[in-house]
Motif scaffolding. Structure first.
Motif, PDB file in Angstrom:
ATOM      1  N   ALA A  36      31.098 -25.315 -40.836  1.00 58.43           N
ATOM      2  CA  ALA A  36      30.754 -25.824 -39.507  1.00 58.43           C
ATOM      3  C   ALA A  36      29.619 -26.837 -39.579  1.00 58.43           C
ATOM      4  O   ALA A  36      29.657 -27.891 -38.933  1.00 58.43           O
ATOM      5  CB  ALA A  36      30.381 -24.664 -38.586  1.00 58.43           C
ATOM      6  N   THR A  37      28.612 -26.531 -40.372  1.00 64.35           N
ATOM      7  CA  THR A  37      27.456 -27.427 -40.478  1.00 64.35           C
ATOM      8  C   THR A  37      27.835 -28.735 -41.167  1.00 64.35           C
ATOM      9  O   THR A  37      27.442 -29.814 -40.710  1.00 64.35           O
ATOM     10  CB  THR A  37      26.307 -26.719 -41.210  1.00 64.35           C
ATOM     11  N   LEU A  64      18.655 -32.410 -42.325  1.00 69.01           N
ATOM     12  CA  LEU A  64      19.627 -31.854 -43.266  1.00 69.01           C
ATOM     13  C   LEU A  64      19.016 -31.712 -44.657  1.00 69.01           C
ATOM     14  O   LEU A  64      19.190 -30.684 -45.320  1.00 69.01           O
ATOM     15  CB  LEU A  64      20.891 -32.716 -43.329  1.00 69.01           C
ATOM     16  N   GLY A  65      18.284 -32.701 -45.094  1.00 70.44           N
ATOM     17  CA  GLY A  65      17.623 -32.621 -46.395  1.00 70.44           C
ATOM     18  C   GLY A  65      16.635 -31.470 -46.448  1.00 70.44           C
ATOM     19  O   GLY A  65      16.584 -30.730 -47.436  1.00 70.44           O
ATOM     20  N   HIS A  66      15.875 -31.294 -45.389  1.00 75.53           N
ATOM     21  CA  HIS A  66      14.926 -30.184 -45.299  1.00 75.53           C
ATOM     22  C   HIS A  66      15.649 -28.838 -45.371  1.00 75.53           C
ATOM     23  O   HIS A  66      15.220 -27.928 -46.076  1.00 75.53           O
ATOM     24  CB  HIS A  66      14.113 -30.283 -44.010  1.00 75.53           C
ATOM     25  N   MET A  67      16.738 -28.713 -44.638  1.00 73.46           N
ATOM     26  CA  MET A  67      17.502 -27.460 -44.659  1.00 73.46           C
ATOM     27  C   MET A  67      17.982 -27.157 -46.080  1.00 73.46           C
ATOM     28  O   MET A  67      17.890 -26.018 -46.541  1.00 73.46           O
ATOM     29  CB  MET A  67      18.702 -27.553 -43.707  1.00 73.46           C
ATOM     30  N   HIS A 160      18.264 -22.260 -36.629  1.00 71.25           N
ATOM     31  CA  HIS A 160      17.082 -22.768 -35.921  1.00 71.25           C
ATOM     32  C   HIS A 160      17.112 -24.297 -35.844  1.00 71.25           C
ATOM     33  O   HIS A 160      16.919 -24.884 -34.772  1.00 71.25           O
ATOM     34  CB  HIS A 160      15.825 -22.278 -36.646  1.00 71.25           C
ATOM     35  N   HIS A 161      17.375 -24.932 -36.980  1.00 69.31           N
ATOM     36  CA  HIS A 161      17.373 -26.399 -36.985  1.00 69.31           C
ATOM     37  C   HIS A 161      18.582 -26.985 -36.263  1.00 69.31           C
ATOM     38  O   HIS A 161      18.462 -28.032 -35.606  1.00 69.31           O
ATOM     39  CB  HIS A 161      17.249 -26.931 -38.411  1.00 69.31           C
ATOM     40  N   LEU A 162      19.709 -26.335 -36.331  1.00 68.78           N
ATOM     41  CA  LEU A 162      20.875 -26.818 -35.583  1.00 68.78           C
ATOM     42  C   LEU A 162      20.610 -26.738 -34.082  1.00 68.78           C
ATOM     43  O   LEU A 162      21.005 -27.639 -33.332  1.00 68.78           O
ATOM     44  CB  LEU A 162      22.123 -26.029 -35.958  1.00 68.78           C
ATOM     45  N   GLU A 167      19.241 -29.568 -28.995  1.00 71.89           N
ATOM     46  CA  GLU A 167      18.346 -29.646 -27.836  1.00 71.89           C
ATOM     47  C   GLU A 167      17.524 -30.927 -27.792  1.00 71.89           C
ATOM     48  O   GLU A 167      17.333 -31.499 -26.720  1.00 71.89           O
ATOM     49  CB  GLU A 167      17.386 -28.446 -27.838  1.00 71.89           C
ATOM     50  N   ARG A 168      17.017 -31.365 -28.924  1.00 72.94           N
ATOM     51  CA  ARG A 168      16.076 -32.486 -28.928  1.00 72.94           C
ATOM     52  C   ARG A 168      16.701 -33.816 -29.328  1.00 72.94           C
ATOM     53  O   ARG A 168      16.207 -34.865 -28.950  1.00 72.94           O
ATOM     54  CB  ARG A 168      14.896 -32.170 -29.844  1.00 72.94           C
ATOM     55  N   TYR A 169      17.747 -33.749 -30.097  1.00 77.40           N
ATOM     56  CA  TYR A 169      18.379 -34.984 -30.548  1.00 77.40           C
ATOM     57  C   TYR A 169      19.559 -35.339 -29.657  1.00 77.40           C
ATOM     58  O   TYR A 169      19.947 -36.486 -29.571  1.00 77.40           O
ATOM     59  CB  TYR A 169      18.823 -34.862 -32.002  1.00 77.40           C
ATOM     60  N   LEU A 170      20.129 -34.333 -29.029  1.00 71.52           N
ATOM     61  CA  LEU A 170      21.218 -34.489 -28.053  1.00 71.52           C
ATOM     62  C   LEU A 170      22.415 -35.258 -28.611  1.00 71.52           C
ATOM     63  O   LEU A 170      23.127 -35.914 -27.864  1.00 71.52           O
ATOM     64  CB  LEU A 170      20.715 -35.168 -26.773  1.00 71.52           C
ATOM     65  N   ILE A 171      22.597 -35.200 -29.910  1.00 73.56           N
ATOM     66  CA  ILE A 171      23.715 -35.949 -30.488  1.00 73.56           C
ATOM     67  C   ILE A 171      24.681 -35.058 -31.244  1.00 73.56           C
ATOM     68  O   ILE A 171      25.799 -35.449 -31.489  1.00 73.56           O
ATOM     69  CB  ILE A 171      23.222 -37.078 -31.403  1.00 73.56           C
ATOM     70  N   LEU A 172      24.250 -33.897 -31.630  1.00 76.93           N
ATOM     71  CA  LEU A 172      25.116 -33.008 -32.390  1.00 76.93           C
ATOM     72  C   LEU A 172      25.654 -31.932 -31.472  1.00 76.93           C
ATOM     73  O   LEU A 172      25.103 -30.851 -31.371  1.00 76.93           O
ATOM     74  CB  LEU A 172      24.346 -32.398 -33.560  1.00 76.93           C
ATOM     75  N   GLN A 173      26.705 -32.217 -30.776  1.00 75.20           N
ATOM     76  CA  GLN A 173      27.251 -31.266 -29.793  1.00 75.20           C
ATOM     77  C   GLN A 173      28.524 -30.640 -30.246  1.00 75.20           C
ATOM     78  O   GLN A 173      29.359 -30.982 -30.848  1.00 75.20           O
ATOM     79  CB  GLN A 173      27.455 -31.947 -28.450  1.00 75.20           C
TER      80      GLN A 173
END
Length: 173
Positions: A36-37, A64-67, A160-162, A167-173
């Motif tokens: 999914a990710t 993504l790199g951080h994750m 958490h990051h997803l 919520e904050r980037y509003l692009i990954l729906q």
């Protein structure tokens, strides 16, 4: 072998990640999560991948790199703790790691491929742990944590990051 961790298996800081993880087999959950990710990130445009919701915040690529690198560090901690190593493992500065990684110079496809490989490695590690070793505790980042709890921290950290990306980037729906 793995069970939802209880207080005392991990420092309080990780509660916010663990509570995001549902019930069920953690290895199966991690396996479902990777597909999914990966799909989510692969469906971003170049503009979305480089987007930052505010100055000084990470881009989608950097998240993504951080994750991925956090999972790699957690994997290492799991291995050491599961093997009975009682050495206190150091923490790390995630801001500096992201800054030094130069994720913006890489393609999203490359970053997703690395994420998938790291996740496959995590799953292989967890599957290969001998009976009883996930309950072992060790020390990482100035706190006592079990190998079991780290598996849930990995899954919860990603969730958490997803959530933040939605919520904050509003692009990954």
């Amino acid at each position: 072998m793995f069970t939802k961790p209880v207080k005392g298996e991990y420092p309080d800081f990780y509660e916010r990640y663990i509570k995001l993880v549902g019930d069920g087999n953690i290895i199966e959950l991690l396996g479902k999560q990777v597909d999914a990710t990966a799909s989510l990130f692969l469906n971003t445009t170049d503009a979305q991948a480089d987007y930052r919701y505010a100055e000084g915040k990470w881009s989608v690529k950097e998240v993504l790199g951080h994750m991925t690198e956090t999972e790699r560090i957690m994997q290492y901690r799991t291995l050491r703790i599961a093997r009975g190593d009682q050495t206190s493992l150091a923490g790390y500065n995630d801001e500096e790691y992201v800054k030094e990684a130069l994720y913006s110079s890489r393609s999203m496809e490359d970053l997703v491929e690395e994420y998938k490989i790291v996740r496959q490695s995590t799953i292989a590690l967890l599957k290969g742990l001998p009976e009883g070793t996930p309950t072992r505790k060790g020390y990482a980042n100035n706190g006592e944590v079990s190998a079991n709890a780290i598996a849930y921290i990995i899954a919860g950290h990603e969730l958490h990051h997803l959530k933040l990306l939605r919520e904050r980037y509003l692009i990954l729906q």
